[in-house]
Scaffold this active site. Structure first.
Site, short mmCIF file in Angstrom:
data_model
loop_
_atom_site.label_atom_id
_atom_site.label_comp_id
_atom_site.label_asym_id
_atom_site.label_seq_id
_atom_site.Cartn_x
_atom_site.Cartn_y
_atom_site.Cartn_z
N HIS A 55 0.60 4.14 4.40
CA HIS A 55 -0.34 4.93 3.17
C HIS A 55 0.93 6.42 3.13
CE1 HIS A 55 -3.70 2.46 3.64
NE2 HIS A 55 -1.95 1.90 3.39
N SER A 86 0.44 -1.27 -0.07
CA SER A 86 -0.02 0.08 0.52
C SER A 86 1.24 1.40 0.42
CB SER A 86 -0.96 0.06 0.90
OG SER A 86 -2.02 -0.98 1.68
#
Length: 326
Positions: A234, A182
């Site tokens: 993230h 991610s």
């Protein structure tokens, strides 16, 4: 003497310049089409992640262990069956298997000098659901970027963004393990935003493109506010990719490739615009400084939360529906 309408010479010159601009634009479009790369690195990344997940399940070997929380899921897969849903709802291995395979864990990275986990964790996935979501995102985002900018630049952004996300995660998330691509994927999203900004003048529908991209980014970042999602990876990946985009995804200004075909008054003298150079230097300095400071803090054992008392809200926002303490 031939009668000449006043202003005819100027009109002819303007028409001639317009013709040059039209041919230059056409040539530039053809050049862009010719410079489209055939994507191969992103498919290799996808295959690598899938292969690593298969290895995870082989090492996990669910049927070989007792499970008080239920039986293995998809038992017909035998050794490759998944952990009980109550233990891993994403249909994957146990946390001990992930840790054994190279998951990001602060104690092992800092106190056991296993810094390689900052890279190995981006190839691991917590479950089949996690893997499918990330790989579909990588295909949709990565293929287009690789076609436009080539495998070297996109590969560098992907790896360095994943690494940057892992560094920030290790600084701020100490009590659990972290895996997944991610951070690298958010790096690609961040690079798309900076690419749009630094090449602003060559886009026609730039406002619509910017709004669309911002909506996608905000939605994806908002998902990280839910529990059990490593939002630090993230954010770290996004910031890394955003800064790298200014450095690696810069495009020459309009007319640079066709400068020899344009009249002297229309020729450009610099490959990039002044603001593009400013953004390039800005992005490079902040990227290098951020990595150096982050790595020094991490391997000195500094707890990032001591210097940022509100950062934990980036990872999870407590509500009446869930707690962030687990």
């Amino acid at each position: 003497m031939e009668d000449v309408e006043p202003g005819t010479a100027a009109k002819r010159q303007a028409a001639g310049e317009a013709y040059y601009y039209q041919t230059a634009a056409a040539a530039m479009e053809e050049e862009e089409e010719e410079r489209t790369w055939a994507p191969w690195l992103v498919p290799v990344f996808v295959l690598a992640c899938v292969g690593v997940f298969v290895a995870e399940m082989y090492v996990n070997n669910c049927p070989a262990h007792s499970h008080p929380l239920g039986s293995c899921v998809a038992g017909f897969l035998h050794r490759f069956s998944f952990q009980p849903v109550r233990q891993n709802p994403l249909l994957g291995p146990s946390s001990s298997t992930l840790e054994k395979m190279g998951a990001l864990e602060w104690n092992r990275v800092v106190r056991r000098n296993q810094g390689w986990r900052l890279l190995s964790c981006i190839w691991l996935h917590a479950g089949l659901v996690h893997l499918i979501v990330n790989m579909l995102s990588l295909i949709f985002i990565g293929i287009r970027l690789e076609q436009q900018f080539g495998f070297v630049r996109i590969g560098a952004i992907y790896i360095l963004s994943g690494f940057g996300g892992a560094v920030l995660s290790a600084l701020l998330l100490r009590n659990s393990i972290s895996v997944g691509a991610s951070g690298a994927l958010f790096g690609l999203l961040g690079s798309m935003l900076s690419e749009l900004i630094t090449n602003w003048t060559i886009y026609s529908n730039r406002i619509a493109a910017l709004l669309t991209l911002m909506i996608v980014i905000i939605i994806n970042l908002a998902i990280g506010l839910f529990p059990s999602v490593d939002s630090f990876a993230h954010v770290g990946g996004f910031l890394s990719g955003f800064l790298l985009g200014f450095v690696l995804l810069i495009r020459p200004q309009f007319g640079w490739f066709e400068r020899d075909d344009l009249p002297p008054s229309a020729q450009v003298t610099s490959k990039y615009k002044a603001y593009q150079y400013v953004l390039l230097v800005f992005g490079l300095i902040l990227f290098v400084a951020g990595f150096v400071v982050g790595l020094v803090m991490l391997f000195r054992g500094v707890n990032g939360n001591d210097h940022c008392h509100w950062c934990h809200y980036l990872n999870c926002v407590p509500t009446s529906s869930w707690s962030c303490n687990n």
